[in-house]
Structures are given as structure tokens and as C-alpha cells.
Write a protein that holds these residues in place. Structure first.
Motif, PDB file in Angstrom:
ATOM      1  N   ILE A   1       0.850  -1.204   0.000  1.00  0.00           N
ATOM      2  CA  ILE A   1       0.000   0.000   0.000  1.00  0.00           C
ATOM      3  C   ILE A   1       0.884   1.253   0.000  1.00  0.00           C
ATOM      4  CG2 ILE A   1      -1.822   1.262   1.240  1.00  0.00           C
ATOM      5  CD1 ILE A   1      -2.747  -1.478   2.349  1.00  0.00           C
ATOM      6  N   ARG A   2       1.955   1.217   0.814  1.00  0.00           N
ATOM      7  CA  ARG A   2       2.923   2.339   0.816  1.00  0.00           C
ATOM      8  C   ARG A   2       3.515   2.519  -0.576  1.00  0.00           C
ATOM      9  NH1 ARG A   2       5.017   0.218   5.528  1.00  0.00           N
ATOM     10  NH2 ARG A   2       4.346   1.429   7.326  1.00  0.00           N
ATOM     11  N   ASP A   3       3.875   1.396  -1.190  1.00  0.00           N
ATOM     12  CA  ASP A   3       4.483   1.402  -2.521  1.00  0.00           C
ATOM     13  C   ASP A   3       3.513   2.044  -3.527  1.00  0.00           C
ATOM     14  OD1 ASP A   3       6.256   0.851  -4.553  1.00  0.00           O
ATOM     15  OD2 ASP A   3       6.019  -1.330  -4.515  1.00  0.00           O
ATOM     16  N   LEU A   4       2.250   1.606  -3.484  1.00  0.00           N
ATOM     17  CA  LEU A   4       1.254   2.134  -4.425  1.00  0.00           C
ATOM     18  C   LEU A   4       1.085   3.647  -4.238  1.00  0.00           C
ATOM     19  CD1 LEU A   4      -0.987   1.819  -6.565  1.00  0.00           C
ATOM     20  CD2 LEU A   4      -2.576   1.307  -4.712  1.00  0.00           C
ATOM     21  N   ILE A   5       0.971   4.080  -2.976  1.00  0.00           N
ATOM     22  CA  ILE A   5       0.781   5.524  -2.745  1.00  0.00           C
ATOM     23  C   ILE A   5       1.998   6.288  -3.281  1.00  0.00           C
ATOM     24  CG2 ILE A   5       0.453   7.332  -0.989  1.00  0.00           C
ATOM     25  CD1 ILE A   5      -1.079   5.199   0.692  1.00  0.00           C
ATOM     26  N   GLY A   6       3.202   5.763  -3.040  1.00  0.00           N
ATOM     27  CA  GLY A   6       4.430   6.406  -3.531  1.00  0.00           C
ATOM     28  C   GLY A   6       4.414   6.534  -5.058  1.00  0.00           C
ATOM     29  N   ILE A   7       4.007   5.462  -5.734  1.00  0.00           N
ATOM     30  CA  ILE A   7       3.958   5.466  -7.214  1.00  0.00           C
ATOM     31  C   ILE A   7       2.941   6.513  -7.701  1.00  0.00           C
ATOM     32  CG2 ILE A   7       3.219   4.081  -9.216  1.00  0.00           C
ATOM     33  CD1 ILE A   7       4.386   1.609  -7.686  1.00  0.00           C
ATOM     34  N   LEU A   8       1.792   6.580  -7.011  1.00  0.00           N
ATOM     35  CA  LEU A   8       0.757   7.536  -7.423  1.00  0.00           C
ATOM     36  C   LEU A   8       1.201   8.977  -7.171  1.00  0.00           C
ATOM     37  CD1 LEU A   8      -2.466   5.687  -6.191  1.00  0.00           C
ATOM     38  CD2 LEU A   8      -1.595   5.840  -8.515  1.00  0.00           C
ATOM     39  N   LEU A   9       1.918   9.167  -6.059  1.00  0.00           N
ATOM     40  CA  LEU A   9       2.416  10.517  -5.741  1.00  0.00           C
ATOM     41  C   LEU A   9       3.344  10.996  -6.842  1.00  0.00           C
ATOM     42  CD1 LEU A   9       3.289  10.185  -1.938  1.00  0.00           C
ATOM     43  CD2 LEU A   9       1.379  11.390  -2.964  1.00  0.00           C
ATOM     44  N   GLU A  10       4.195  10.097  -7.274  1.00  0.00           N
ATOM     45  CA  GLU A  10       5.170  10.408  -8.322  1.00  0.00           C
ATOM     46  C   GLU A  10       4.462  10.685  -9.655  1.00  0.00           C
ATOM     47  OE1 GLU A  10       8.658   8.761  -7.525  1.00  0.00           O
ATOM     48  OE2 GLU A  10       9.370  10.258  -8.962  1.00  0.00           O
ATOM     49  N   LYS A  11       3.511   9.830  -9.974  1.00  0.00           N
ATOM     50  CA  LYS A  11       2.867   9.908 -11.298  1.00  0.00           C
ATOM     51  C   LYS A  11       1.925  11.111 -11.418  1.00  0.00           C
ATOM     52  CE  LYS A  11       0.220   6.911 -14.405  1.00  0.00           C
ATOM     53  NZ  LYS A  11       0.901   6.850 -15.664  1.00  0.00           N
ATOM     54  N   PHE A  12       1.174  11.373 -10.342  1.00  0.00           N
ATOM     55  CA  PHE A  12       0.135  12.399 -10.451  1.00  0.00           C
ATOM     56  C   PHE A  12       0.448  13.684  -9.694  1.00  0.00           C
ATOM     57  CE2 PHE A  12      -2.073   8.368 -11.243  1.00  0.00           C
ATOM     58  CZ  PHE A  12      -2.716   8.669 -12.436  1.00  0.00           C
ATOM     59  N   ASN A  13       1.607  13.715  -9.058  1.00  0.00           N
ATOM     60  CA  ASN A  13       1.997  14.915  -8.342  1.00  0.00           C
ATOM     61  C   ASN A  13       0.932  15.376  -7.334  1.00  0.00           C
ATOM     62  OD1 ASN A  13       3.816  16.764  -7.702  1.00  0.00           O
ATOM     63  ND2 ASN A  13       3.521  18.085  -9.501  1.00  0.00           N
ATOM     64  N   LEU A  14       0.645  14.499  -6.451  1.00  0.00           N
ATOM     65  CA  LEU A  14      -0.374  14.745  -5.422  1.00  0.00           C
ATOM     66  C   LEU A  14       0.045  15.889  -4.498  1.00  0.00           C
ATOM     67  CD1 LEU A  14      -2.895  13.109  -4.526  1.00  0.00           C
ATOM     68  CD2 LEU A  14      -1.432  12.010  -2.859  1.00  0.00           C
ATOM     69  N   ALA A  15      -0.911  16.780  -4.176  1.00  0.00           N
ATOM     70  CA  ALA A  15      -0.528  17.957  -3.393  1.00  0.00           C
ATOM     71  C   ALA A  15      -1.132  17.985  -1.992  1.00  0.00           C
ATOM     72  CB  ALA A  15      -0.917  19.202  -4.151  1.00  0.00           C
ATOM     73  N   SER A  16      -2.085  17.107  -1.729  1.00  0.00           N
ATOM     74  CA  SER A  16      -2.734  17.187  -0.416  1.00  0.00           C
ATOM     75  C   SER A  16      -2.713  15.820   0.273  1.00  0.00           C
ATOM     76  CB  SER A  16      -4.184  17.661  -0.641  1.00  0.00           C
ATOM     77  OG  SER A  16      -5.050  17.068   0.281  1.00  0.00           O
ATOM     78  N   GLY A  17      -2.720  15.869   1.593  1.00  0.00           N
ATOM     79  CA  GLY A  17      -2.735  14.610   2.330  1.00  0.00           C
ATOM     80  C   GLY A  17      -4.137  14.008   2.359  1.00  0.00           C
ATOM     81  N   PHE A  18      -4.240  12.831   2.933  1.00  0.00           N
ATOM     82  CA  PHE A  18      -5.562  12.196   3.049  1.00  0.00           C
ATOM     83  C   PHE A  18      -5.577  11.184   4.189  1.00  0.00           C
ATOM     84  CE2 PHE A  18      -3.224   9.884  -0.300  1.00  0.00           C
ATOM     85  CZ  PHE A  18      -3.235   8.596   0.213  1.00  0.00           C
ATOM     86  N   GLU A  19      -6.803  10.851   4.569  1.00  0.00           N
ATOM     87  CA  GLU A  19      -7.019   9.777   5.552  1.00  0.00           C
ATOM     88  C   GLU A  19      -7.757   8.655   4.852  1.00  0.00           C
ATOM     89  OE1 GLU A  19      -7.813  12.361   9.470  1.00  0.00           O
ATOM     90  OE2 GLU A  19      -9.314  10.791   9.071  1.00  0.00           O
ATOM     91  N   LEU A  20      -7.256   7.453   5.008  1.00  0.00           N
ATOM     92  CA  LEU A  20      -7.842   6.318   4.293  1.00  0.00           C
ATOM     93  C   LEU A  20      -8.086   5.168   5.269  1.00  0.00           C
ATOM     94  CD1 LEU A  20      -8.345   4.739   1.563  1.00  0.00           C
ATOM     95  CD2 LEU A  20      -5.885   4.386   1.471  1.00  0.00           C
ATOM     96  N   GLU A  21      -9.283   4.611   5.198  1.00  0.00           N
ATOM     97  CA  GLU A  21      -9.577   3.424   6.029  1.00  0.00           C
ATOM     98  C   GLU A  21      -9.977   2.265   5.129  1.00  0.00           C
ATOM     99  OE1 GLU A  21     -11.791   3.331   9.598  1.00  0.00           O
ATOM    100  OE2 GLU A  21     -11.175   5.380  10.126  1.00  0.00           O
ATOM    101  N   ILE A  22      -9.339   1.120   5.357  1.00  0.00           N
ATOM    102  CA  ILE A  22      -9.598  -0.043   4.506  1.00  0.00           C
ATOM    103  C   ILE A  22     -10.207  -1.164   5.347  1.00  0.00           C
ATOM    104  CG2 ILE A  22      -8.510  -1.716   2.924  1.00  0.00           C
ATOM    105  CD1 ILE A  22      -6.101   0.301   2.793  1.00  0.00           C
ATOM    106  N   ALA A  23     -11.270  -1.752   4.838  1.00  0.00           N
ATOM    107  CA  ALA A  23     -11.874  -2.896   5.543  1.00  0.00           C
ATOM    108  C   ALA A  23     -12.196  -3.964   4.517  1.00  0.00           C
ATOM    109  CB  ALA A  23     -13.148  -2.464   6.251  1.00  0.00           C
TER     110      ALA A  23
END
Ligand code: MEV
Length: 334
Positions: free
Chosen positions: A81-103
Motif C-alpha cells: 500500500i505504501r508502494d502504491l501511494i508512492g507510485i501515485l504521488l510520483e505519477k500524479f503529483n499529489l498535493a494534499s494529504g488524506f485519511e484512508l480506512e480499509i476494511a
């Protein structure tokens, strides 16, 4: 504003393991889903809570910097999940944080239903919806396949991404012969098959079973290639029968596929017992599904025989359940 997304787990009617070696497989999305709830927060903080997996408490720049080069870099269940978020940050240049809950409703402790792919697909859907990025389902392969390879210990087919992103019943073939890896899939249309699934409750990691088969293939390539070719023939016949609604024939072919999975060494005495009981109590056919050596088995049952078959699976020590098959892939909820 909070958004909610979900993505399904899956089962293999035919072709797990041999699909890693570029043979076809047929798999279907099932209605055991992983849900992601996400909202933006001020600043660059990122927090992820995943029931049964763990937590991430980090920020945009550290997640972007962290790189996972090989499967050996995955040391915790949260790393993909960390890896995916890192890849998305790089690809889409994310500018804001978020809170995510997975169930998740998918029994990930024993495995076999692609719970990790469902988690990643639901997270990808959640983040892309939150930031309104266009990520067509076809792009899920490009983004998730490298992670899949790391989760499965160095090689993977990517087949489960078809179910988690697009849903339905699909035939899938991996093609690595060219310069670019190709993921070929064909939706097999609406089908109405009844499955009773049995969870052996024996923990089995696909990250161990895929390297196990690879080791066998490296040491006995001729017999493994022969088994993969035989599975390919079963998949071809299985596709015809499945499309034509010939449940009895599909069941018989599932049984044949199970024989070959056993020779590959990925079955387990408890799975064998559950499979035998399911067949004896009226299933058209039964086999393990996914990586094997534990995890789940599936049985194809005539309508009205679900309870009978479920009871026999429970008597063999498994946890039986039924679920809708061929459901939608990653989607926004509500
Ligand atoms: C695991 O769910 C399916 C396998 O065929 C691995 C893969 O396709 O990557 C065993």
C-alpha cells in the motif's frame, strides 16, 4: 467529503499457476469485497488504517521517497500500500494529504481470493476518485502489476487485476514475448454459476507458492511445461463449456485441473478432503483456487444443492460460504 470505493476478490475456474507461464486462465470476480473510505486533510499528512493489515502514519514527501525495488523490500503487509501511494504521488503529483480506512470481507488470513489485489484496486480507485484523476481500468495493469510481482515473490501473471479492476468472468493470458508485457483479457459475458467456496483456514501465502512452483519448473522444466500444456487444453475446453452453460462439463474439467495442480505440489490434504466431500455430496466438480497449499477451494454446484455441499465442506473442517460470482470490479460506492 468522504468517498467510499470497493473492489472484489476472485476465484479461478481454471489455470492458476500455469497462467504465470503465459498459459490462459479463467477467473471470476466474487462478491467478497475490500472497501476503502477516503477524505482529504489539510496539509501533507497521510494516514492509512487497514483492518487486519496495519497502519501507515506518514507524509507526502517520505512516501514519495521510499522505493521498493524488489520483493525482498516488502517486509510488512502495509508495504504494497505504501508502494502504491508512492507510485501515485510520483505519477500524479499529489498535493494534499488524506485519511484512508480499509476494511475487507475477503478472508485474507488463509488466502486464495486475491485479497491483496482487491485492497490495492480499491485504494487506487479511492485515491483516483478523490483527486479526480482519470485512471481507466486498463491502466490498473500498468500500475498494479509491478506490485503484484513483488507480492508473489518475484513473478506473477497479473491475472487477478482483471477481476479486481473490471469484474465479471474473464479469460486472461499474459504475454511477455515482446518488448512490453501484454495483459490480454476477454470478458466472457454474464454467467450464472453457483459456487460453494470452502476456506481451509490454513494460512498459505501466494508469495511462497509461486516461488515454490518456479523452483519446480526450474528443476524439472519438461514435466512442468507438460503439465502447463495440459492445463491449457483444460482451459480451452473449459471456456467453451462455460460460455455454453454446460455446468456438468465445467465441473469435470475443474476436477481435471485439480489433478494437475496436485502434481504441481500446491494442494494440501485438508483441501483434498474438502474437495472430495464436496464432490461426493453432489458438486459437479471442485478444485483449489489461487495459490493453494492452503487457502480456499471452490465447488461448482447444481442449484439447490448449495446447503448440502456447504455442510459436507464444513464436516471436512472447512468454513463454507456462497457468494455472487461475476460481480462488478472496482467501483464507487453509494
Ligand atoms: C494466485 O491468486 C494466482 C497465481 O496464478 C499467481 C499469479 O497468477 O500471479 C498462483
Amino acid at each position: 467529503m468522504t468517498l467510499k470505493t470497493s473492489a472484489p476478490g476472485n476465484v479461478f475456474f481454471f489455470g492458476e499457476h500455469s497462467v504465470v507461464y503465459e498459459r490462459p486462465a479463467i477467473l471470476a470476480a466474487v462478491n467478497k469485497r475490500t472497501y476503502s473510505e477516503i477524505k482529504k486533510v489539510n496539509g501533507n499528512h497521510i494516514s492509512v488504517k487497514s483492518e487486519g493489515y496495519g497502519e501507515i502514519d506518514s507524509n507526502l514527501s517520505s512516501l514519495k521517497e521510499k522505493k521498493y525495488k524488489s520483493y525482498e523490500d516488502y517486509t510488512s503487509q502495509m508495504d504494497p500500500i505504501r508502494d502504491l501511494i508512492g507510485i501515485l504521488l510520483e505519477k500524479f503529483n499529489l498535493a494534499s494529504g488524506f485519511e484512508l480506512e480499509i476494511a475487507s470481507e475477503i478472508p485474507h488470513s488463509s488466502g486464495g481470493m486475491s485479497s491483496s489485489t482487491a485492497v490495492l484496486a480499491s485504494v487506487l480507485k479511492a485515491i483516483s476518485e478523490l483527486f479526480q484523476w482519470e485512471v481507466p481500468e486498463e491502466d490498473y495493469f500498468e500500475l498494479l502489476y509491478p506490485l503484484q510481482v513483488k507480492i508473489h515473490g518475484g513473478s506473477a501473471s497479473g491475472s487477478e487485476i482483471t477481476s479486481s479492476s473490471m469484474g465479471g468472468y474473464n479469460e486472461f493470458v499474459l504475454d511477455k514475448s515482446g518488448e512490453e508485457t501484454e495483459f490480454n483479457f476477454e470478458n466472457l459475458g454474464k454467467q450464472s454459476y453457483n459456487l460453494v467456496i470452502g476456506d481451509s483456514r490454513i494460512e498459505a501465502k501466494t508469495g511462497e507458492t509461486v516461488p515454490y512452483v518456479k523452483n519446480g519448473w526450474e528443476n524439472h522444466s519438461e514435466s512442468y511445461e507438460k503439465a502447463f500444456d495440459e492445463i491449457e487444453q483444460i482451459v480451452k475446453k473449459g471456456k467453451e463449456a462455460l460460455i455454453k452453460g454446460k455446468a456438468k462439463e465445467v465441473g469435470q474439467l475443474m476436477d481435471q485441473n485439480q489433478e494437475l495442480l496436485r502434481t504441481l505440489g500446491v494442494s494440501h490434504p485438508k483441501l483434498e478432503k474438502m474437495i472430495k466431500e464436496a464432490r461426493q455430496s453432489g458438486a459437479y466438480g471442485a478444485k483449489l483456487s489461487g495459490g493453494g497449499k492452503g487457502g480456499i477451494m471452490i465447488s461448482l454446484v447444481p442449484e439447490g444443492k448449495e446447503n448440502q455441499v456447504a455442510k459436507s465442506i464444513e464436516e471436512a473442517g472447512g468454513k463454507a460460504f456462497t457468494t455472487e460470482v461475476g460481480v462488478a470490479g472496482a467501483k464507487l460506492e453509494g
